[in-house]
Design a protein around this motif. Structure first.
Motif, PDB file in Angstrom:
ATOM      1  N   GLN A 238       4.465  26.508  24.716  1.00 33.97           N
ATOM      2  CA  GLN A 238       5.260  27.351  23.825  1.00 33.97           C
ATOM      3  C   GLN A 238       4.443  27.790  22.612  1.00 33.97           C
ATOM      4  OE1 GLN A 238       8.651  24.741  23.127  1.00 33.97           O
ATOM      5  NE2 GLN A 238      10.008  26.099  24.284  1.00 33.97           N
ATOM      6  N   ARG A 239       3.762  26.839  21.981  1.00 39.47           N
ATOM      7  CA  ARG A 239       2.970  27.165  20.794  1.00 39.47           C
ATOM      8  C   ARG A 239       1.853  28.140  21.133  1.00 39.47           C
ATOM      9  NH1 ARG A 239       2.431  20.900  18.750  1.00 39.47           N
ATOM     10  NH2 ARG A 239       4.509  20.708  17.808  1.00 39.47           N
ATOM     11  N   HIS A 240       1.212  27.929  22.278  1.00 35.91           N
ATOM     12  CA  HIS A 240       0.136  28.825  22.694  1.00 35.91           C
ATOM     13  C   HIS A 240       0.665  30.238  22.898  1.00 35.91           C
ATOM     14  CE1 HIS A 240      -3.563  30.026  24.785  1.00 35.91           C
ATOM     15  NE2 HIS A 240      -2.759  30.683  25.597  1.00 35.91           N
ATOM     16  N   ARG A 241       1.784  30.363  23.555  1.00 36.46           N
ATOM     17  CA  ARG A 241       2.361  31.689  23.787  1.00 36.46           C
ATOM     18  C   ARG A 241       2.796  32.343  22.488  1.00 36.46           C
ATOM     19  NH1 ARG A 241       6.067  30.591  29.254  1.00 36.46           N
ATOM     20  NH2 ARG A 241       4.396  30.993  30.788  1.00 36.46           N
ATOM     21  N   GLU A 242       3.415  31.577  21.619  1.00 39.97           N
ATOM     22  CA  GLU A 242       3.882  32.136  20.353  1.00 39.97           C
ATOM     23  C   GLU A 242       2.728  32.581  19.471  1.00 39.97           C
ATOM     24  OE1 GLU A 242       6.219  28.956  18.822  1.00 39.97           O
ATOM     25  OE2 GLU A 242       7.919  29.322  20.169  1.00 39.97           O
ATOM     26  N   ALA A 243       1.574  31.911  19.615  1.00 42.40           N
ATOM     27  CA  ALA A 243       0.395  32.266  18.825  1.00 42.40           C
ATOM     28  C   ALA A 243      -0.346  33.468  19.395  1.00 42.40           C
ATOM     29  CB  ALA A 243      -0.556  31.076  18.744  1.00 42.40           C
ATOM     30  N   GLY A 244       0.113  33.988  20.544  1.00 39.61           N
ATOM     31  CA  GLY A 244      -0.511  35.159  21.141  1.00 39.61           C
ATOM     32  C   GLY A 244      -1.814  34.869  21.842  1.00 39.61           C
ATOM     33  N   GLY A 245      -1.950  33.650  22.388  1.00 42.21           N
ATOM     34  CA  GLY A 245      -3.170  33.284  23.100  1.00 42.21           C
ATOM     35  C   GLY A 245      -3.265  33.951  24.457  1.00 42.21           C
ATOM     36  N   PHE A 246      -4.309  33.610  25.221  1.00 39.40           N
ATOM     37  CA  PHE A 246      -4.489  34.184  26.550  1.00 39.40           C
ATOM     38  C   PHE A 246      -3.248  33.913  27.410  1.00 39.40           C
ATOM     39  CE2 PHE A 246      -6.670  30.040  26.377  1.00 39.40           C
ATOM     40  CZ  PHE A 246      -5.947  29.326  27.326  1.00 39.40           C
ATOM     41  N   ALA A 247      -3.070  34.737  28.425  1.00 40.45           N
ATOM     42  CA  ALA A 247      -1.881  34.648  29.271  1.00 40.45           C
ATOM     43  C   ALA A 247      -1.850  33.327  30.034  1.00 40.45           C
ATOM     44  CB  ALA A 247      -1.840  35.814  30.244  1.00 40.45           C
ATOM     45  N   VAL A 248      -0.685  32.673  30.018  1.00 42.16           N
ATOM     46  CA  VAL A 248      -0.456  31.449  30.772  1.00 42.16           C
ATOM     47  C   VAL A 248       0.688  31.709  31.755  1.00 42.16           C
ATOM     48  CG1 VAL A 248       0.248  29.030  30.711  1.00 42.16           C
ATOM     49  CG2 VAL A 248      -1.240  29.949  28.917  1.00 42.16           C
ATOM     50  N   THR A 249       0.375  31.624  33.046  1.00 44.52           N
ATOM     51  CA  THR A 249       1.365  31.840  34.100  1.00 44.52           C
ATOM     52  C   THR A 249       1.695  30.511  34.757  1.00 44.52           C
ATOM     53  OG1 THR A 249       0.497  34.068  34.530  1.00 44.52           O
ATOM     54  CG2 THR A 249       1.847  33.059  36.261  1.00 44.52           C
ATOM     55  N   LEU A 250       2.981  30.253  34.948  1.00 45.24           N
ATOM     56  CA  LEU A 250       3.432  29.007  35.554  1.00 45.24           C
ATOM     57  C   LEU A 250       4.039  29.267  36.918  1.00 45.24           C
ATOM     58  CD1 LEU A 250       5.317  27.462  32.479  1.00 45.24           C
ATOM     59  CD2 LEU A 250       2.887  27.269  33.061  1.00 45.24           C
ATOM     60  N   GLY A 251       3.721  28.405  37.879  1.00 47.67           N
ATOM     61  CA  GLY A 251       4.423  28.444  39.145  1.00 47.67           C
ATOM     62  C   GLY A 251       5.897  28.142  38.921  1.00 47.67           C
ATOM     63  N   SER A 252       6.713  28.528  39.874  1.00 47.36           N
ATOM     64  CA  SER A 252       8.166  28.391  39.687  1.00 47.36           C
ATOM     65  C   SER A 252       8.580  26.937  39.476  1.00 47.36           C
ATOM     66  CB  SER A 252       8.905  28.976  40.894  1.00 47.36           C
ATOM     67  OG  SER A 252       8.480  28.347  42.105  1.00 47.36           O
ATOM     68  N   GLY A 253       7.945  26.003  40.210  1.00 50.69           N
ATOM     69  CA  GLY A 253       8.285  24.594  40.050  1.00 50.69           C
ATOM     70  C   GLY A 253       7.846  24.047  38.703  1.00 50.69           C
ATOM     71  N   VAL A 254       6.691  24.495  38.222  1.00 50.02           N
ATOM     72  CA  VAL A 254       6.201  24.080  36.899  1.00 50.02           C
ATOM     73  C   VAL A 254       7.157  24.593  35.824  1.00 50.02           C
ATOM     74  CG1 VAL A 254       4.272  24.106  35.294  1.00 50.02           C
ATOM     75  CG2 VAL A 254       3.834  24.198  37.755  1.00 50.02           C
ATOM     76  N   ALA A 255       7.492  25.880  35.929  1.00 53.19           N
ATOM     77  CA  ALA A 255       8.386  26.488  34.947  1.00 53.19           C
ATOM     78  C   ALA A 255       9.737  25.763  34.908  1.00 53.19           C
ATOM     79  CB  ALA A 255       8.581  27.964  35.280  1.00 53.19           C
ATOM     80  N   GLN A 256      10.262  25.431  36.081  1.00 47.81           N
ATOM     81  CA  GLN A 256      11.541  24.725  36.134  1.00 47.81           C
ATOM     82  C   GLN A 256      11.433  23.337  35.501  1.00 47.81           C
ATOM     83  OE1 GLN A 256      13.330  24.641  40.016  1.00 47.81           O
ATOM     84  NE2 GLN A 256      14.848  23.101  39.454  1.00 47.81           N
ATOM     85  N   ALA A 257      10.356  22.623  35.796  1.00 48.96           N
ATOM     86  CA  ALA A 257      10.173  21.275  35.246  1.00 48.96           C
ATOM     87  C   ALA A 257      10.070  21.294  33.742  1.00 48.96           C
ATOM     88  CB  ALA A 257       8.935  20.626  35.867  1.00 48.96           C
ATOM     89  N   LEU A 258       9.494  22.358  33.183  1.00 52.15           N
ATOM     90  CA  LEU A 258       9.270  22.448  31.741  1.00 52.15           C
ATOM     91  C   LEU A 258      10.344  23.251  31.028  1.00 52.15           C
ATOM     92  CD1 LEU A 258       5.413  23.056  31.632  1.00 52.15           C
ATOM     93  CD2 LEU A 258       6.642  20.913  31.307  1.00 52.15           C
ATOM     94  N   SER A 259      11.291  23.830  31.777  1.00 54.07           N
ATOM     95  CA  SER A 259      12.325  24.695  31.195  1.00 54.07           C
ATOM     96  C   SER A 259      11.688  25.841  30.416  1.00 54.07           C
ATOM     97  CB  SER A 259      13.259  23.883  30.278  1.00 54.07           C
ATOM     98  OG  SER A 259      13.901  22.858  31.008  1.00 54.07           O
ATOM     99  N   LEU A 260      10.676  26.476  31.020  1.00 55.70           N
ATOM    100  CA  LEU A 260       9.992  27.608  30.423  1.00 55.70           C
ATOM    101  C   LEU A 260      10.009  28.776  31.408  1.00 55.70           C
ATOM    102  CD1 LEU A 260       6.799  25.894  28.914  1.00 55.70           C
ATOM    103  CD2 LEU A 260       8.786  26.744  27.650  1.00 55.70           C
ATOM    104  N   SER A 261       9.709  29.976  30.911  1.00 54.16           N
ATOM    105  CA  SER A 261       9.582  31.134  31.795  1.00 54.16           C
ATOM    106  C   SER A 261       8.241  31.075  32.509  1.00 54.16           C
ATOM    107  CB  SER A 261       9.678  32.429  30.988  1.00 54.16           C
ATOM    108  OG  SER A 261       8.608  32.519  30.054  1.00 54.16           O
ATOM    109  N   GLU A 262       8.143  31.733  33.655  1.00 54.26           N
ATOM    110  CA  GLU A 262       6.900  31.725  34.421  1.00 54.26           C
ATOM    111  C   GLU A 262       5.777  32.485  33.715  1.00 54.26           C
ATOM    112  OE1 GLU A 262       7.307  32.645  38.578  1.00 54.26           O
ATOM    113  OE2 GLU A 262       9.287  31.700  38.704  1.00 54.26           O
ATOM    114  N   THR A 263       6.131  33.504  32.951  1.00 55.61           N
ATOM    115  CA  THR A 263       5.113  34.279  32.220  1.00 55.61           C
ATOM    116  C   THR A 263       5.536  34.471  30.779  1.00 55.61           C
ATOM    117  OG1 THR A 263       6.138  36.376  32.912  1.00 55.61           O
ATOM    118  CG2 THR A 263       4.359  35.511  34.282  1.00 55.61           C
TER     119      THR A 263
END
Length: 263
Positions: A238-263
């Motif tokens: 979350q902090r990395h994305r909010e800071a505008g860092g390089f793109a982080v893409t999550l697989g669907s299972g990763v995203a679900q486990a972390l309660s985050l969006s895939e992109t």
């Protein structure tokens, strides 16, 4: 008796610490010991873990031919069995050097490492100012002077990670994530991590672990805490994305486990 016993324990701890520091000097004399995140500048990186959803995730988001892949422990074996899905190469293999037993992470076979093009083996634990006997022995006996070299995560990164986990030992996957987020990558994709909310993918291990027992299995040694790792990974991404860092893409299972969006 408590006084003499306490002094004896302190003396033994000091002796172990001194031996560890001596091994550190020997290990460092053999060549670079720690992975420098700066060397990963501009890399398109995929971290491919062993959790059950990984095959479905990679089918939905096929690995790019230009991506460098990090795998955990027995990950090269899974890759060889299905290179079209899992990719046919490995840049860094994170390995605990725990070859045997019910929690063993499998042997490091020279032929397999060569075929996968492994550049580094990364032992995912950095004790402050010392190294273990197995790290020194492995650097001396097998990997010195030829690829793949055996490295450790940066000491300060590992110490901070342990502090964030309240003294618990981070899993290889969490160390890989922390390293990747600290590097000046071009892109990062993460697949096959559910933080023990699911079983392993087929063919990864013979351990009798299913979706209901995975977290308990991970906690059984007292070393790891899956709940703390989920919290750390969620906050870090979350902090990395909010800071505008390089793109982080999550697989669907990763995203679900972390309660985050895939992109």
């Amino acid at each position: 008796m408590s006084g003499p016993l306490h002094l004896l324990r302190r003396l033994n701890e000091r002796r172990r610490d001194l031996r560890g520091r001596k091994r550190l000097v020997e290990a460092a004399a053999l060549g670079p010991l720690y992975l420098d995140p700066v060397t990963l500048a501009g890399t398109e990186l995929a971290i491919v873990g062993p959790a059950a959803p990984v095959k479905q995730e990679l089918a939905a988001r096929p690995l790019s031919p230009t991506v460098k892949i990090w795998r955990m422990n027995r990950g090269c074996t899974v890759s060889v069995a299905d290179p079209e899905t899992f990719g046919a190469s490995t840049h860094i293999l994170f390995h605990n050097l725990n070859f045997d037993g019910p929690r063993g992470t499998g042997p490091l076979e020279d032929k397999l490492l060569f075929e996968q093009g492994v550049v580094h083996i990364l032992f995912p634990h950095s004790a402050p100012r010392k190294v273990s006997d197995r790290v020194l022995r492995y650097r001396k006996e097998r990997l010195v002077g030829a690829a793949p070299t055996l490295l450790l995560p940066p000491e300060d990164l590992y110490i901070q990670l342990m502090e964030d986990l309240h003294g618990k030992t981070p899993t290889a996957g969490l160390v890989a994530l922390a390293l990747a987020l600290s590097a000046p990558l071009k892109t990062l994709s993460i697949y096959g991590f559910t933080f023990f909310q699911t079983a392993y993918t087929q063919g990864y291990t013979s351990a009798a672990v299913d979706d209901n027992s995975a977290a308990e299995w991970a906690r059984a040694t007292g070393l790891h805490d899956p709940d703390l790792e989920v919290q750390w990974a969620r906050r870090a991404i979350q902090r990395h994305r909010e800071a505008g860092g390089f793109a982080v893409t999550l697989g669907s299972g990763v995203a679900q486990a972390l309660s985050l969006s895939e992109t």
